[in-house]
Design an enzyme around this catalytic site. Structure first.
Site, PDB file in Angstrom:
ATOM      1  N   MET A 187      36.275  27.589  47.343  1.00 46.20           N
ATOM      2  CA  MET A 187      36.752  28.969  47.462  1.00 46.20           C
ATOM      3  C   MET A 187      35.827  29.947  46.748  1.00 46.20           C
ATOM      4  O   MET A 187      35.281  29.658  45.683  1.00 46.20           O
ATOM      5  CB  MET A 187      38.160  29.106  46.877  1.00 46.20           C
ATOM      6  CG  MET A 187      38.296  28.737  45.417  1.00 46.20           C
ATOM      7  SD  MET A 187      39.942  29.081  44.746  1.00 46.20           S
ATOM      8  CE  MET A 187      39.896  30.883  44.633  1.00 46.20           C
ATOM      9  N   TRP A 209      43.049  41.419  40.109  1.00 43.72           N
ATOM     10  CA  TRP A 209      42.362  41.422  38.812  1.00 43.72           C
ATOM     11  C   TRP A 209      42.090  40.011  38.290  1.00 43.72           C
ATOM     12  O   TRP A 209      41.138  39.788  37.554  1.00 43.72           O
ATOM     13  CB  TRP A 209      43.173  42.214  37.785  1.00 43.72           C
ATOM     14  CG  TRP A 209      44.603  41.779  37.660  1.00 43.72           C
ATOM     15  CD1 TRP A 209      45.103  40.810  36.841  1.00 43.72           C
ATOM     16  CD2 TRP A 209      45.720  42.272  38.416  1.00 43.72           C
ATOM     17  NE1 TRP A 209      46.449  40.659  37.022  1.00 43.72           N
ATOM     18  CE2 TRP A 209      46.869  41.555  37.984  1.00 43.72           C
ATOM     19  CE3 TRP A 209      45.873  43.246  39.400  1.00 43.72           C
ATOM     20  CZ2 TRP A 209      48.140  41.793  38.507  1.00 43.72           C
ATOM     21  CZ3 TRP A 209      47.138  43.482  39.912  1.00 43.72           C
ATOM     22  CH2 TRP A 209      48.253  42.760  39.469  1.00 43.72           C
ATOM     23  N   LYS A 210      42.890  39.030  38.709  1.00 47.35           N
ATOM     24  CA  LYS A 210      42.683  37.662  38.245  1.00 47.35           C
ATOM     25  C   LYS A 210      41.398  37.082  38.829  1.00 47.35           C
ATOM     26  O   LYS A 210      40.594  36.460  38.117  1.00 47.35           O
ATOM     27  CB  LYS A 210      43.888  36.796  38.611  1.00 47.35           C
ATOM     28  CG  LYS A 210      45.180  37.239  37.923  1.00 47.35           C
ATOM     29  CD  LYS A 210      46.355  36.373  38.327  1.00 47.35           C
ATOM     30  CE  LYS A 210      47.641  36.848  37.646  1.00 47.35           C
ATOM     31  NZ  LYS A 210      48.801  36.018  38.027  1.00 47.35           N
ATOM     32  N   HIS A 261      28.310  29.319  56.997  1.00 49.17           N
ATOM     33  CA  HIS A 261      27.341  28.776  56.060  1.00 49.17           C
ATOM     34  C   HIS A 261      26.626  27.564  56.653  1.00 49.17           C
ATOM     35  O   HIS A 261      26.041  26.762  55.931  1.00 49.17           O
ATOM     36  CB  HIS A 261      28.015  28.408  54.737  1.00 49.17           C
ATOM     37  CG  HIS A 261      28.434  29.613  53.954  1.00 49.17           C
ATOM     38  ND1 HIS A 261      29.475  30.424  54.352  1.00 49.17           N
ATOM     39  CD2 HIS A 261      27.939  30.163  52.826  1.00 49.17           C
ATOM     40  CE1 HIS A 261      29.610  31.416  53.489  1.00 49.17           C
ATOM     41  NE2 HIS A 261      28.682  31.285  52.559  1.00 49.17           N
ATOM     42  N   GLY A 264      41.330  20.434  51.943  1.00 48.74           N
ATOM     43  CA  GLY A 264      40.475  19.438  52.561  1.00 48.74           C
ATOM     44  C   GLY A 264      41.093  18.757  53.765  1.00 48.74           C
ATOM     45  O   GLY A 264      40.380  18.186  54.590  1.00 48.74           O
TER      46      GLY A 264
END
Length: 341
Positions: A175, A226-227, A45, A307
């Site tokens: 995340m 699924w969470k 990114h 971090g």
């Protein structure tokens, strides 16, 4: 892979953005955030996204001169329209505005619609934490992940950022709702490596650690199965509803590249204003020490808090040069009008 100095990296990216039509100051700010992402080990990114951003500028999918405008404000809550401007600049503005409102009210919430890809979401968590503020932020995206139980893409990977200040190094979580982002798949494939854990399904529907196979099927794995799928759906709905913007299925209809037209939320808390600054530091320091004191599963490898590894990577790459993919670096140098070396 090669190494370049941080300053060279930022300068070349800034020149590429100026040649693509951005004003010098905006090009420099956008370049700084891209370069910082690569510096911190998130080249997917950072440098690697530069060619695509230049492409979007050329297609008119990002409006380089656009500024976010306030639609309405109710106490510590403000709705902004990003007017399809550069996602980094819009997100920086939203982060700063959320912190400004938090300094006044204890909390500030910015809901932004009609913006574009913010690149590394963690950039805004670091910005807030380094200024003594707490930040929770997320964005929705176009559909790029199957909902749990499906095979076609219906859900965004909708990155979530949480950051808490700390003098000895803030806690910053950044995340996606997928086990690995597409950027991570790309950098792993370019390095000729496999993922450390399965990250999606191959053409036969088998879980795999082969990044190229997952890119081909686009069946990336939701974090927590699924969470993660459920959390991605709710983050999408909340971002679109609070900003009166587009949800994932509507971004798909716009069909102007990655995250163009997306909706974002920025929530900042000011510990000083809330009278909890000392308690926050006590909690954060205690948790950091408690986690670092874990018994490692692999000998010689410590256990870190979110971090902590970023700080180590940052220090290393500032001292020894930022790692870059040679082909992408040459491409960006070309976009900047420089001869690659």
């Amino acid at each position: 892979m090669g190494h370049v100095s941080y300053q060279d990296l930022e300068d070349v990216i800034a020149e590429a953005f100026e040649r693509a039509g951005m004003q010098a100051d905006k090009a420099r700010t956008s370049a700084r955030v891209h370069a910082e992402s690569s510096r911190d080990g998130i080249s997917s990114h950072g440098l690697n996204r530069v060619p695509r951003f230049v492409e979007y500028l050329g297609k008119g999918w990002v409006t380089p001169e656009a500024e976010p405008v306030s639609v309405r404000q109710i106490g510590p809550i403000e709705v902004l329209d990003g007017q399809q401007g550069p996602g980094i600049l819009n997100a920086l503005h939203a982060t700063d505005r959320a912190m400004e409102l938090a300094a006044k009210h204890g909390i500030g919430l910015i809901a932004m619609r009609n913006t574009t890809h913010w690149m590394r979401g963690g950039s805004y968590g670091w910005r807030a934490a380094e200024r003594g503020k707490i930040l929770i932020a997320w964005t929705n995206t176009e559909s790029c992940m199957p909902a749990w139980g499906g095979t076609d893409t219906r859900v965004g990977n909708n990155p979530l950022v949480m950051a808490v200040p700390r003098p000895d190094g803030p806690l910053v979580l950044d995340m996606a709702m997928s086990q690995y982002s597409y950027g991570k798949l790309q950098t792993t494939r370019l390095a000729g490596d496999e993922l450390p854990y399965p990250g999606g399904f191959d053409a036969e529907g088998r879980l795999t650690s082969d990044p190229g196979a997952i890119e081909a099927t686009r069946r990336i794995l939701p974090t927590g199965y699924w969470k993660g799928s459920g959390l991605a759906i709710l983050l999408d709905v909340l971002a679109a509803a609070l900003s009166e913007g587009l949800a994932t299925h509507q971004i798909d209809e716009v069909d102007r590249g990655s995250s163009t037209g997306c909706s974002q939320i920025f929530i900042s808390f000011d510990p000083e204003r809330l009278g909890t600054a000392e308690h926050v530091q006590e909690i954060v320091d205690g948790m950091a020490a408690f986690v670092n004191g874990s018994t490692p599963a692999s000998p010689g490898r410590g256990v870190t808090y979110p971090g902590q590894n970023t700080m180590r990577t940052r220090e290393d790459q500032l001292a020894n040069g930022v790692r870059v993919d040679d082909d992408i670096w040459a491409e960006v140098q070309g976009l900047a009008g420089r001869m690659s070396s």
